[in-house]
Design a protein around this motif. Structure first.
Motif, mmCIF file in Angstrom:
data_model
loop_
_atom_site.group_PDB
_atom_site.id
_atom_site.type_symbol
_atom_site.label_atom_id
_atom_site.label_comp_id
_atom_site.label_asym_id
_atom_site.label_seq_id
_atom_site.Cartn_x
_atom_site.Cartn_y
_atom_site.Cartn_z
ATOM 1 N N VAL A 1 0.841 -1.182 0.000
ATOM 2 C CA VAL A 1 0.000 0.000 0.000
ATOM 3 C C VAL A 1 0.882 1.239 0.000
ATOM 4 O O VAL A 1 1.966 1.228 0.585
ATOM 5 N N GLN A 2 0.440 2.262 -0.685
ATOM 6 C CA GLN A 2 1.137 3.551 -0.655
ATOM 7 C C GLN A 2 0.263 4.547 0.083
ATOM 8 O O GLN A 2 -0.952 4.593 -0.129
ATOM 9 N N LEU A 3 0.895 5.329 0.943
ATOM 10 C CA LEU A 3 0.174 6.256 1.797
ATOM 11 C C LEU A 3 0.610 7.685 1.508
ATOM 12 O O LEU A 3 1.799 7.956 1.327
ATOM 13 N N ALA A 23 -4.764 6.218 0.888
ATOM 14 C CA ALA A 23 -4.032 5.001 0.540
ATOM 15 C C ALA A 23 -4.436 4.492 -0.830
ATOM 16 O O ALA A 23 -5.559 4.687 -1.283
ATOM 17 N N TYR A 31 -5.824 -2.942 6.944
ATOM 18 C CA TYR A 31 -4.650 -2.283 7.510
ATOM 19 C C TYR A 31 -4.979 -1.514 8.787
ATOM 20 O O TYR A 31 -5.961 -0.761 8.829
ATOM 21 N N ALA A 96 1.048 5.727 8.757
ATOM 22 C CA ALA A 96 1.693 4.457 8.456
ATOM 23 C C ALA A 96 0.656 3.351 8.467
ATOM 24 O O ALA A 96 -0.401 3.485 9.095
ATOM 25 N N ARG A 99 -0.594 -4.312 7.830
ATOM 26 C CA ARG A 99 -1.701 -5.176 7.400
ATOM 27 C C ARG A 99 -1.894 -6.349 8.340
ATOM 28 O O ARG A 99 -0.942 -7.033 8.717
ATOM 29 N N TYR A 112 4.680 -1.152 12.115
ATOM 30 C CA TYR A 112 4.228 -0.596 10.840
ATOM 31 C C TYR A 112 5.335 -0.716 9.801
ATOM 32 O O TYR A 112 6.495 -0.410 10.084
ATOM 33 N N ASN A 113 4.976 -1.163 8.622
ATOM 34 C CA ASN A 113 5.976 -1.340 7.578
ATOM 35 C C ASN A 113 5.696 -0.530 6.315
ATOM 36 O O ASN A 113 6.457 -0.622 5.347
ATOM 37 N N TYR A 114 4.631 0.247 6.323
ATOM 38 C CA TYR A 114 4.358 1.133 5.201
ATOM 39 C C TYR A 114 4.201 2.536 5.765
ATOM 40 O O TYR A 114 3.366 2.771 6.637
ATOM 41 N N TRP A 115 5.004 3.453 5.252
ATOM 42 C CA TRP A 115 5.023 4.818 5.762
ATOM 43 C C TRP A 115 4.803 5.798 4.623
ATOM 44 O O TRP A 115 5.363 5.656 3.539
ATOM 45 N N GLY A 116 4.013 6.808 4.925
ATOM 46 C CA GLY A 116 3.844 7.895 3.977
ATOM 47 C C GLY A 116 4.852 8.997 4.252
ATOM 48 O O GLY A 116 5.574 8.959 5.250
#
Length: 125
Positions: A1-3, A23, A31, A96, A99, A112-116
């Motif tokens: 995912v992109q934030l 997102a 998520y 962030a 999932r 958290y492994n996806y950060w904006g």
């Protein structure tokens, strides 16, 4: 995912801002989404989080009663409504994603492994 975080700006103490975290993708509802902030010279800290299941939310003690996190899964967006802002709320705010994480510490940054990218909030006194 992109934030993508947005909504930061300059506001006077006592004012309000609403941050948005938009997102990409079709799995947004799975998520946890957290808001974190980092002030100059300080470590990043969790501010608020919303769990993907059960509707749980988390708030740091410093923002309880002033900030509110909400999510609109149909729009793939999480909001952070910030009221009664104080100069000490000045920071770069990040959203962030994590999932399917269901642990009680779902608000902790390490999960958290996806950060904006961040959005700067400046509160003047």
């Amino acid at each position: 995912v992109q934030l993508q975080a947005s909504g930061g700006g300059l506001v006077q103490a006592g004012g309000s801002l609403r941050l948005s975290c938009a997102a990409s993708g079709r799995t947004f509802s799975t998520y946890n989404i957290g808001w974190f902030r980092q002030a100059p010279g300080k470590e990043r800290e969790p501010v608020a989080a919303t769990k993907w299941i059960g509707g749980s939310t988390y708030y740091a003690d410093s923002v309880k009663g002033r900030f509110a996190i909400s999510r609109d899964n149909a729009k793939n967006t999480v909001y952070l409504q910030m009221n009664s802002l104080k100069p000490e709320d000045t920071a770069v705010y990040y959203c962030a994603g994590a999932r399917y994480y269901s642990g009680n510490d779902y608000y902790a940054g390490g999960n958290y492994n996806y950060w904006g990218q961040g959005t700067l909030v400046t509160v003047s006194s």
